[in-house]
Scaffold this motif. Structure first.
Motif, mmCIF file in Angstrom:
data_model
loop_
_atom_site.group_PDB
_atom_site.id
_atom_site.type_symbol
_atom_site.label_atom_id
_atom_site.label_comp_id
_atom_site.label_asym_id
_atom_site.label_seq_id
_atom_site.Cartn_x
_atom_site.Cartn_y
_atom_site.Cartn_z
ATOM 1 N N GLY A 100 0.777 -1.220 0.000
ATOM 2 C CA GLY A 100 0.000 0.000 0.000
ATOM 3 C C GLY A 100 0.818 1.284 0.000
ATOM 4 O O GLY A 100 0.308 2.341 -0.370
ATOM 5 N N GLU A 101 2.085 1.226 0.419
ATOM 6 C CA GLU A 101 2.912 2.435 0.431
ATOM 7 C C GLU A 101 3.877 2.510 -0.745
ATOM 8 O O GLU A 101 4.630 3.480 -0.865
ATOM 9 C CB GLU A 101 3.700 2.522 1.749
ATOM 10 N N PRO A 135 -2.137 7.521 -3.855
ATOM 11 C CA PRO A 135 -1.984 6.458 -2.848
ATOM 12 C C PRO A 135 -3.121 5.440 -2.921
ATOM 13 O O PRO A 135 -4.295 5.816 -2.959
ATOM 14 C CB PRO A 135 -2.028 7.223 -1.522
ATOM 15 N N PRO A 136 -2.811 4.156 -2.955
ATOM 16 C CA PRO A 136 -3.871 3.140 -2.956
ATOM 17 C C PRO A 136 -4.717 3.219 -1.696
ATOM 18 O O PRO A 136 -4.186 3.449 -0.593
ATOM 19 C CB PRO A 136 -3.090 1.822 -3.023
ATOM 20 N N PRO A 137 -6.029 3.041 -1.817
ATOM 21 C CA PRO A 137 -6.900 3.114 -0.645
ATOM 22 C C PRO A 137 -6.921 1.808 0.137
ATOM 23 O O PRO A 137 -6.417 0.774 -0.317
ATOM 24 C CB PRO A 137 -8.273 3.402 -1.258
ATOM 25 N N SER A 138 -7.536 1.872 1.306
ATOM 26 C CA SER A 138 -7.851 0.686 2.102
ATOM 27 C C SER A 138 -9.329 0.370 1.946
ATOM 28 O O SER A 138 -10.168 1.283 1.915
ATOM 29 C CB SER A 138 -7.536 0.953 3.574
ATOM 30 N N VAL A 139 -9.659 -0.901 1.878
ATOM 31 C CA VAL A 139 -11.065 -1.287 1.828
ATOM 32 C C VAL A 139 -11.809 -0.819 3.070
ATOM 33 O O VAL A 139 -13.020 -0.560 3.042
ATOM 34 C CB VAL A 139 -11.205 -2.813 1.628
ATOM 35 N N LEU A 140 -11.093 -0.646 4.181
ATOM 36 C CA LEU A 140 -11.741 -0.243 5.426
ATOM 37 C C LEU A 140 -12.205 1.214 5.403
ATOM 38 O O LEU A 140 -12.924 1.652 6.309
ATOM 39 C CB LEU A 140 -10.805 -0.472 6.612
#
Length: 406
Positions: A208-209, A216-221
């Motif tokens: 993710g980093e 920046p790639p997101p988080s599913v959360l």
């Protein structure tokens, strides 16, 4: 003695065939440029190492640690999710420290899988995504790896036609090996589907980093309601060049984190306490080192795409991760990825990872890792160019054998 049940469920480790050939070539004096294994070559930042040394010199840190992670490290991971994604986590009930994201996935599979349970997994994908569940007695049904409209068509079919109904779906973005990146719209649709169909989402965000184009790639959360159905796995390995330290995290749904923690309590005592203290210092300390790691991989990506393209092998430019997912040159595609990877070692002194090792749908590709500096990458490109210049002669010698194999 017959082979043990779980061992029988594991196919031969195809990467080992490449590793043996690579070792043999090196023993014979060849200068192999290894772009195969995703093993970071950059040093762990000095302030993290210094904290490890300082803590290890304290005699009170040498006993058993906490299986789910020391409190300070869990709080540091929760703080990271707050500042990076705007996601609030309870460090006591929604965060578990794992011995790397790979171990975390395997232990989660043990925690939630009954014999015969169906799990939906991308193909190609990192091997533990499927084999963690196979070793736990589950059954895998494959999904496409790319997060596009076709993905949801396949997901709907898989849920409708799998008996028993699947219990979980695995996603990995940025992808290993594919480098695909998902956006929040994809995750919104996935969370909505999972909630309607009572599916668990297991998200691998280890890369993710590592992104290159300012997005920046997101988080599913980040999706409202995701916490009801999702656990996400992250790792210190690539972000801080701490691969051998074996520190990762599982965060998300309390019930799932509790199940993971209970399984882990029977299996391990957690990472060595000084490692956990140093990991805490990494998450809470200066973050400029992350940007430096990201920039290093970006320079290598650009060198790879440019030099290999000039050599006659077009490389799709990855937007994230430390890998390029590369179609085998058309003339060599009948060989399959394993034979092509062997040929690159023998004829070009370059090692890559055969796509078949990530699933049968990866056999037309190889994975190239950005684990050598730009000079070595350009040297690899020169070797590849010489190899491709003699392609007709090479193919004449090897393709009939490959045709027999098929």
């Amino acid at each position: 003695m017959s082979e043990f049940h779980r061992v029988r469920r594991l196919p031969p480790y195809v990467f080992e065939q490449v590793n043996r050939l690579k070792a043999s070539a090196r023993a014979a004096g060849a200068d192999i440029i290894d772009l195969g294994m995703g093993n970071p070559d950059q040093p762990t930042p000095a302030h993290i190492v210094e904290k490890l040394i300082e803590t290890a010199q304290r005699p009170d840190t040498h006993g058993y640690s906490a299986s789910k992670g020391i409190g300070g490290l869990r709080r540091a991971q929760a703080a990271y999710y707050e500042r990076r994604f705007g996601v609030t986590l309870n460090p006591n009930t929604q965060v578990c420290v794992t011995l790397g994201s790979k171990e975390g996935f395997a232990n989660m599979a043990q925690a939630i899988t009954a014999p015969g349970d169906v799990v939906l997994c991308p193909n190609p994908s990192y091997p533990i995504h499927a084999f963690g569940f196979l070793m736990a007695g589950g059954v895998i049904r494959s999904l496409p790896a790319e997060p596009d409209a076709n993905y949801f068509h396949a997901l709907e079919r898989a849920v409708a036609h799998s008996i028993p109904k699947p219990i979980a779906v695995v996603v990995c973005y940025p992808g290993n090996p594919t480098a695909y990146v998902a956006d929040l719209d994809f995750y919104r649709d996935l969370v909505s589907f999972a909630r309607r169909n009572e599916l668990i989402i297991l998200s691998d965000l280890a890369y993710g980093e590592i992104y290159f184009d300012g997005n920046p790639p997101p988080s599913v959360l980040q999706v409202p309601g995701a916490m009801d159905v999702c656990v996400e796995f992250t790792s210190m390995s690539k972000t801080f060049s701490m691969a051998g330290w074996r520190v990762g995290f599982a965060v998300g749904n309390e019930r799932l984190i509790s199940a993971l923690g209970r399984v882990k309590s029977y299996l391990d005592y957690g990472a060595f306490t000084p490692i956990q203290v140093a990991a805490t210092a990494a998450l809470n300390g200066p973050q400029e080192c992350i940007a430096e790691v990201r920039e290093t991989y970006k320079r290598r990506r650009d060198a790879l795409v440019d030099s290999f393209g000039r050599a006659g092998w077009e490389i799709p430019s990855p937007a994230a991760s430390m890998f390029a997912w590369v179609p085998i040159p058309e003339a060599f595609r009948p060989l399959g990825s394993l034979e092509f990877a062997k040929l690159l070692i023998e004829k070009a002194d370059v090692a890559v990872a055969p796509g078949i090792g990530f699933g049968e749908h990866g056999d037309s590709h190889v994975r190239i890792a950005l684990v050598e500096n730009e000079q070595r990458i350009r040297q690899a490109a020169r070797n590849v160019r010489r190899f491709l210049d003699t392609a007709d002669k090479t193919l004449h010698n090897v393709v009939p054998m490959a045709g027999h194999r098929r």
